[in-house]
Design a protein around this motif. Sequence first.
Motif, mmCIF file in Angstrom:
data_model
loop_
_atom_site.group_PDB
_atom_site.id
_atom_site.type_symbol
_atom_site.label_atom_id
_atom_site.label_comp_id
_atom_site.label_asym_id
_atom_site.label_seq_id
_atom_site.Cartn_x
_atom_site.Cartn_y
_atom_site.Cartn_z
ATOM 1 N N ASP A 4 0.472 -1.284 0.340
ATOM 2 C CA ASP A 4 0.036 -0.153 -0.314
ATOM 3 C C ASP A 4 0.605 1.274 0.106
ATOM 4 O OD1 ASP A 4 -2.133 -1.374 0.272
ATOM 5 O OD2 ASP A 4 -2.961 -1.285 1.869
ATOM 6 N N ARG A 5 1.994 1.229 0.645
ATOM 7 C CA ARG A 5 3.407 1.974 1.112
ATOM 8 C C ARG A 5 3.629 2.602 -0.251
ATOM 9 N NH1 ARG A 5 5.136 0.747 5.240
ATOM 10 N NH2 ARG A 5 6.552 -0.453 4.406
ATOM 11 N N ILE A 6 3.881 1.262 -1.679
ATOM 12 C CA ILE A 6 4.337 1.950 -2.225
ATOM 13 C C ILE A 6 3.701 2.037 -3.300
ATOM 14 C CG2 ILE A 6 4.659 0.603 -4.943
ATOM 15 C CD1 ILE A 6 6.587 -1.650 -2.727
ATOM 16 N N THR A 11 0.900 7.060 -6.454
ATOM 17 C CA THR A 11 -0.482 7.345 -7.203
ATOM 18 C C THR A 11 -0.365 9.236 -6.917
ATOM 19 O OG1 THR A 11 -1.688 6.855 -5.557
ATOM 20 C CG2 THR A 11 -1.627 5.092 -7.343
ATOM 21 N N GLU A 12 -0.187 10.011 -7.298
ATOM 22 C CA GLU A 12 -0.374 11.702 -6.949
ATOM 23 C C GLU A 12 -1.725 11.840 -6.752
ATOM 24 O OE1 GLU A 12 1.769 13.895 -9.456
ATOM 25 O OE2 GLU A 12 3.594 12.386 -9.312
ATOM 26 N N HIS A 13 -2.562 12.386 -5.815
ATOM 27 C CA HIS A 13 -4.156 12.749 -5.466
ATOM 28 C C HIS A 13 -4.304 11.027 -5.981
ATOM 29 C CE1 HIS A 13 -1.725 16.947 -6.175
ATOM 30 N NE2 HIS A 13 -1.615 16.508 -7.751
ATOM 31 N N TRP A 14 -3.854 11.052 -5.038
ATOM 32 C CA TRP A 14 -4.720 9.181 -4.485
ATOM 33 C C TRP A 14 -4.779 8.612 -3.671
ATOM 34 C CZ3 TRP A 14 -9.399 7.861 -7.363
ATOM 35 C CH2 TRP A 14 -9.656 8.727 -8.468
ATOM 36 N N MET A 19 -10.121 4.586 -4.436
ATOM 37 C CA MET A 19 -9.685 4.396 -5.357
ATOM 38 C C MET A 19 -10.542 3.376 -5.486
ATOM 39 S SD MET A 19 -5.601 3.239 -5.999
ATOM 40 C CE MET A 19 -4.091 4.930 -5.531
ATOM 41 N N ALA A 20 -11.316 2.604 -7.094
ATOM 42 C CA ALA A 20 -12.531 1.591 -6.874
ATOM 43 C C ALA A 20 -12.140 0.450 -6.727
ATOM 44 C CB ALA A 20 -12.622 1.083 -8.496
ATOM 45 N N VAL A 21 -12.167 -0.326 -6.077
ATOM 46 C CA VAL A 21 -12.515 -1.489 -4.942
ATOM 47 C C VAL A 21 -11.135 -2.946 -5.677
ATOM 48 C CG1 VAL A 21 -12.856 -3.760 -3.272
ATOM 49 C CG2 VAL A 21 -14.048 -1.477 -3.165
ATOM 50 N N VAL A 22 -12.234 -3.132 -7.317
ATOM 51 C CA VAL A 22 -11.372 -3.994 -8.593
ATOM 52 C C VAL A 22 -10.001 -2.892 -8.432
ATOM 53 C CG1 VAL A 22 -11.012 -4.597 -10.488
ATOM 54 C CG2 VAL A 22 -12.941 -4.863 -9.079
ATOM 55 N N ASP A 23 -9.934 -1.889 -8.948
ATOM 56 C CA ASP A 23 -8.429 -0.994 -8.745
ATOM 57 C C ASP A 23 -7.503 -1.216 -7.993
ATOM 58 O OD1 ASP A 23 -9.685 -0.013 -11.831
ATOM 59 O OD2 ASP A 23 -9.215 2.029 -11.313
ATOM 60 N N ARG A 24 -7.603 -0.910 -7.059
ATOM 61 C CA ARG A 24 -7.150 -0.875 -6.078
ATOM 62 C C ARG A 24 -6.129 -2.370 -5.471
ATOM 63 N NH1 ARG A 24 -10.037 1.005 -1.900
ATOM 64 N NH2 ARG A 24 -11.400 -0.844 -1.362
ATOM 65 N N PHE A 64 -5.899 3.494 -15.981
ATOM 66 C CA PHE A 64 -5.228 4.211 -14.648
ATOM 67 C C PHE A 64 -4.142 2.823 -13.434
ATOM 68 C CE2 PHE A 64 -6.078 4.039 -10.225
ATOM 69 C CZ PHE A 64 -5.690 5.417 -9.438
ATOM 70 N N VAL A 65 -4.628 1.865 -14.085
ATOM 71 C CA VAL A 65 -3.519 0.777 -13.667
ATOM 72 C C VAL A 65 -2.306 0.618 -14.750
ATOM 73 C CG1 VAL A 65 -3.759 -2.802 -13.316
ATOM 74 C CG2 VAL A 65 -6.079 -1.081 -12.836
ATOM 75 N N ASN A 66 -2.924 0.588 -15.106
ATOM 76 C CA ASN A 66 -1.327 -0.068 -16.369
ATOM 77 C C ASN A 66 -0.285 1.462 -16.046
ATOM 78 O OD1 ASN A 66 0.211 0.316 -18.936
ATOM 79 N ND2 ASN A 66 -0.524 1.624 -20.199
ATOM 80 N N GLY A 67 -0.917 3.223 -15.301
ATOM 81 C CA GLY A 67 0.099 4.267 -15.244
ATOM 82 C C GLY A 67 0.647 4.085 -14.350
ATOM 83 N N VAL A 68 -0.096 3.736 -13.003
ATOM 84 C CA VAL A 68 -0.348 2.990 -11.856
ATOM 85 C C VAL A 68 1.245 2.195 -11.997
ATOM 86 C CG1 VAL A 68 -1.005 2.502 -9.661
ATOM 87 C CG2 VAL A 68 -1.945 4.128 -10.720
#
Length: 80
Positions: A4-6, A11-14, A19-24, A64-68
């Motif tokens: 979670d720390r990583i 992620t900036e401003h998130w 986050m959506a549960v699936v994304d998180r 979003f997932v790809n970018g992170v």
Amino acid sequence: ARIDRIISECTEHWDLERMAVVDRNLLRLAVWELLGPEEVPARVAINEAIEIAKKFGTHESSRFVNGVLDRVHRELSPAS
């Protein structure tokens, strides 16, 4: 907590809670794979997470997932 720390650092401003549960949870799983032994290549872990996001996430989840995950991967292995 480490995963979670990583994610939070990449992620900036998130906040994780926003986050959506699936994304998180996809991010958590993929980061766990990126931290693990080289059995799963980073490209495979990232692509699998993106495909799952397309199927089960929102319209923007895969981007979003790809970018992170791209940023996480660059932070974890700056020489790549």
